[in-house]
Design a protein around this motif. Structure first.
Motif, PDB file in Angstrom:
ATOM      1  N   ARG A   3       0.827  -1.198   0.000  1.00  0.00           N
ATOM      2  CA  ARG A   3       0.000   0.000   0.000  1.00  0.00           C
ATOM      3  C   ARG A   3       0.869   1.259   0.000  1.00  0.00           C
ATOM      4  O   ARG A   3       0.399   2.332  -0.328  1.00  0.00           O
ATOM      5  N   TYR A  33     -13.703  -3.345  -8.595  1.00  0.00           N
ATOM      6  CA  TYR A  33     -13.076  -3.665  -7.307  1.00  0.00           C
ATOM      7  C   TYR A  33     -14.026  -3.327  -6.171  1.00  0.00           C
ATOM      8  O   TYR A  33     -14.787  -2.354  -6.261  1.00  0.00           O
ATOM      9  N   ASN A  36     -12.635  -1.739  -0.541  1.00  0.00           N
ATOM     10  CA  ASN A  36     -11.416  -1.991   0.248  1.00  0.00           C
ATOM     11  C   ASN A  36     -10.296  -2.613  -0.591  1.00  0.00           C
ATOM     12  O   ASN A  36      -9.214  -2.904  -0.091  1.00  0.00           O
ATOM     13  N   GLY A  37     -10.566  -2.822  -1.887  1.00  0.00           N
ATOM     14  CA  GLY A  37      -9.547  -3.338  -2.793  1.00  0.00           C
ATOM     15  C   GLY A  37      -9.237  -4.818  -2.637  1.00  0.00           C
ATOM     16  O   GLY A  37      -8.347  -5.346  -3.292  1.00  0.00           O
ATOM     17  N   GLU A  38      -9.988  -5.491  -1.765  1.00  0.00           N
ATOM     18  CA  GLU A  38      -9.628  -6.885  -1.462  1.00  0.00           C
ATOM     19  C   GLU A  38     -10.198  -7.904  -2.439  1.00  0.00           C
ATOM     20  O   GLU A  38      -9.695  -9.022  -2.536  1.00  0.00           O
ATOM     21  N   CYS A  54      -8.008 -10.529  -4.244  1.00  0.00           N
ATOM     22  CA  CYS A  54      -6.842  -9.771  -4.720  1.00  0.00           C
ATOM     23  C   CYS A  54      -5.649  -9.886  -3.774  1.00  0.00           C
ATOM     24  O   CYS A  54      -4.502  -9.719  -4.192  1.00  0.00           O
ATOM     25  N   PRO A 253      -5.304   5.572  -8.797  1.00  0.00           N
ATOM     26  CA  PRO A 253      -6.001   6.218  -7.670  1.00  0.00           C
ATOM     27  C   PRO A 253      -5.494   7.627  -7.357  1.00  0.00           C
ATOM     28  O   PRO A 253      -6.237   8.458  -6.861  1.00  0.00           O
ATOM     29  N   ASN A 295      -6.365  -1.037  -8.804  1.00  0.00           N
ATOM     30  CA  ASN A 295      -6.938  -1.290  -7.482  1.00  0.00           C
ATOM     31  C   ASN A 295      -6.971   0.010  -6.660  1.00  0.00           C
ATOM     32  O   ASN A 295      -5.993   0.751  -6.633  1.00  0.00           O
ATOM     33  N   PRO A 296      -8.116   0.302  -5.993  1.00  0.00           N
ATOM     34  CA  PRO A 296      -8.216   1.571  -5.251  1.00  0.00           C
ATOM     35  C   PRO A 296      -7.326   1.633  -4.011  1.00  0.00           C
ATOM     36  O   PRO A 296      -7.001   2.708  -3.528  1.00  0.00           O
ATOM     37  N   LYS A 297      -6.885   0.475  -3.481  1.00  0.00           N
ATOM     38  CA  LYS A 297      -6.133   0.458  -2.220  1.00  0.00           C
ATOM     39  C   LYS A 297      -4.742  -0.152  -2.336  1.00  0.00           C
ATOM     40  O   LYS A 297      -3.867   0.148  -1.545  1.00  0.00           O
ATOM     41  N   TYR A 298      -4.568  -1.057  -3.275  1.00  0.00           N
ATOM     42  CA  TYR A 298      -3.288  -1.754  -3.390  1.00  0.00           C
ATOM     43  C   TYR A 298      -2.616  -1.420  -4.709  1.00  0.00           C
ATOM     44  O   TYR A 298      -3.256  -1.007  -5.664  1.00  0.00           O
TER      45      TYR A 298
END
Length: 317
Positions: A3, A33, A36-38, A54, A253, A295-298
């Motif tokens: 991250r 996605y 939380n990007g998971e 993910c 992002p 991905n929004p988080k990773y």
């Protein structure tokens, strides 16, 4: 997966395929996605919905929608429910519980193919646009349309990151901005853009900072517009689209980069500020890459043709 890393030109050039999945027998038409990007969810012309983990890089579940088909799959704010448009029977939008593969609600009204579907970033409202030349506003809690607009051509639409306004692209030449609380009064801003003779607008996205609007097409141009003034900022080109396919383009992002697939199976990346091409990434995509999302988080990119690739950076910055 990390991250903390910052996206730079070098990091993007180092991206390589970490995992390649062959879960589908036909082309993948949309991905989304979870917030939380998971997880990543996909829809395909083979009538299946595949959910990927993910974090561990594995397929989690496959659901089938043989009766209605599936397209434009979107997570709602609850990670175990999704919305999708239909490819068979009718053009109803369906609200699905992923937990037990049962429909929670149907949203009937469109009379032709739904070509745009987007969930509000802040609440249970969502927008849909169809070849019947309407954009409709809905609430997940009611099957009744909350409002609709009649247009003169194929629509594309998107919410801004705050969920307070939405943009509608009309006839591949006009961008209208609406306040969600009073959209029945008409747009508060209208921008006329140079018309692309060769292609139609097929997608609309706001950047994460809300300052930019990305317009993707079924041709070989992608346009970047200032979200406040409507001024054209960049035209991204050089990716192949010789089949008239709606190729998805997406922001990173941090709003600094734009990614797009191409019909030759490669992934192109440009810098939003300079317009310069940063990288062309090669993969074993044998078919046109229709879906590309970061991905929004990773620090991870997903791209799809008939198979799905997860990309990770291979540098230590």
């Amino acid at each position: 997966m990390t991250r903390e890393m910052k996206l730079t030109d070098n990091v993007i050039r180092s991206f390589g395929v970490a995992k390649l999945f062959r879960e589908n027998s036909d082309k993948i038409t949309s991905v989304d996605y979870s917030a939380n990007g998971e997880t990543l969810i996909s829809s395909s012309d083979d009538d299946s919905i595949v959910i990927y983990d993910c974090v561990n890089g594995v397929p989690k579940r496959t659901l089938n929608s043989k009766k209605y088909g599936v397209d434009l799959i979107r997570y709602t704010h609850a990670a175990n429910t999704a919305l999708h448009s239909s490819t068979k029977v009718d053009d109803t939008i369906r609200y699905l519980s992923l937990h037990d593969n049962k429909y929670i609600r149907y949203f009937p009204g469109h009379t032709k193919k739904v070509v745009t579907l987007c969930m509000s970033p802040i609440n249970d409202s969502f927008l849909s646009g169809s070849m019947d030349k309407t954009i409709r506003l809905w609430d997940l809690r009611s099957q009744n349309c909350q409002g609709q607009m009649h247009l003169t051509g194929r629509p594309v639409a998107a919410f801004d990151p705050e969920g307070l306004i939405f943009a509608a692209g009309i006839n591949s030449e006009m961008l209208k901005l609406y306040d969600l609380r009073s959209f029945d009064r008409g747009p508060f801003a209208t921008f006329k853009l140079p018309q692309d003779k060769e292609c139609d607008w097929t997608g609309l996205k706001f950047s994460g900072d809300g300052k930019l609007i990305l317009i993707s097409t079924n041709g070989s141009v992608i346009r970047l517009i200032d979200a406040f003034q409507g001024t054209p900022l960049q035209t991204f080109m050089g990716h192949a689209n010789n089949k008239g396919i709606p190729l998805e383009a997406s922001f990173s992002p941090d709003s600094q980069f734009v990614f797009s697939g191409s019909t030759d199976g490669r992934i192109h990346c440009w810098n939003t500020e300079t317009g310069a091409k940063v990288a062309v990434l090669n993969c074993d995509h044998p078919n046109p890459v229709q879906c590309v999302q970061f991905n929004p988080k990773y620090m991870m990119l997903a791209t799809c043709c008939t198979n799905t690739a997860f990309w990770l950076p291979f540098v230590d910055e």
